[in-house]
Motif scaffolding. Structure first.
Motif, mmCIF file in Angstrom:
data_model
loop_
_atom_site.group_PDB
_atom_site.id
_atom_site.type_symbol
_atom_site.label_atom_id
_atom_site.label_comp_id
_atom_site.label_asym_id
_atom_site.label_seq_id
_atom_site.Cartn_x
_atom_site.Cartn_y
_atom_site.Cartn_z
ATOM 1 N N LEU A 1 0.822 -1.208 0.000
ATOM 2 C CA LEU A 1 0.000 0.000 0.000
ATOM 3 C C LEU A 1 0.853 1.253 0.000
ATOM 4 O O LEU A 1 1.940 1.306 0.597
ATOM 5 C CB LEU A 1 -0.947 -0.009 1.189
ATOM 6 C CG LEU A 1 -2.155 -0.934 1.018
ATOM 7 C CD1 LEU A 1 -2.805 -1.241 2.352
ATOM 8 C CD2 LEU A 1 -3.169 -0.297 0.066
ATOM 9 N N THR B 1 -4.846 6.014 -0.134
ATOM 10 C CA THR B 1 -5.765 6.514 0.885
ATOM 11 C C THR B 1 -7.054 6.998 0.235
ATOM 12 O O THR B 1 -7.038 7.844 -0.663
ATOM 13 C CB THR B 1 -5.115 7.659 1.678
ATOM 14 O OG1 THR B 1 -4.000 7.134 2.409
ATOM 15 C CG2 THR B 1 -6.111 8.286 2.648
ATOM 16 N N VAL C 1 -3.405 5.246 4.472
ATOM 17 C CA VAL C 1 -2.040 4.725 4.397
ATOM 18 C C VAL C 1 -1.085 5.845 4.783
ATOM 19 O O VAL C 1 -1.039 6.885 4.123
ATOM 20 C CB VAL C 1 -1.709 4.207 2.992
ATOM 21 C CG1 VAL C 1 -0.313 3.576 2.973
ATOM 22 C CG2 VAL C 1 -2.755 3.198 2.533
#
Length: 127
Positions: free
Chosen positions: A86, A91, A125
């Protein structure tokens, strides 16, 4: 009543993994393609992955290809999105949606082709 309920979102560090789930009810799950969309603040909603019901074939956006994997279990009416490696740019609020195919078009605030939507789960993230 048709329901799509996402779960599995949360806060993760860059390079980490999350698995999102989408539990469906109220319609014939196996007849529908299931897609994952995401929407970051101030950005348009984008389709990141989709799995067709007809042959199980999949679609991935270039931005997630090789990192995300979509799967489905028709016995429990659930679709998953495994997200690895990620990045902060992943996000977003992630939504699952069901449609007869993976195709859709956006007009006048509507996503034509996607019949049902969940309410979303937030993925954050951190760098």
């Amino acid at each position: 009543e048709v329901q799509l309920v996402e779960s599995g979102g949360g806060l993760v560090q860059a390079g980490g993994s999350l698995r999102l789930s989408c539990a469906a009810s109220g319609f014939t799950f196996s007849d529908y393609a299931i897609a994952w969309f995401r929407q970051a603040p101030g950005q348009e909603r984008e389709e990141v992955s989709c799995m067709r019901s007809s042959d199980g074939s999949t679609y991935y956006a270039d931005s997630v290809k090789g990192r995300f994997t979509i799967s489905r279990d028709n016995t429990i009416n659930t679709v998953y999105l495994q997200m690895n490696s990620l990045k902060p740019e992943d996000t977003a609020v992630y939504y699952c949606a069901a449609g007869r195919t993976c195709s859709y078009y956006y007009a006048n605030g509507n996503y034509y082709g996607m019949d049902y939507w969940g309410k979303g789960t937030l993925v954050t993230v951190s760098s």
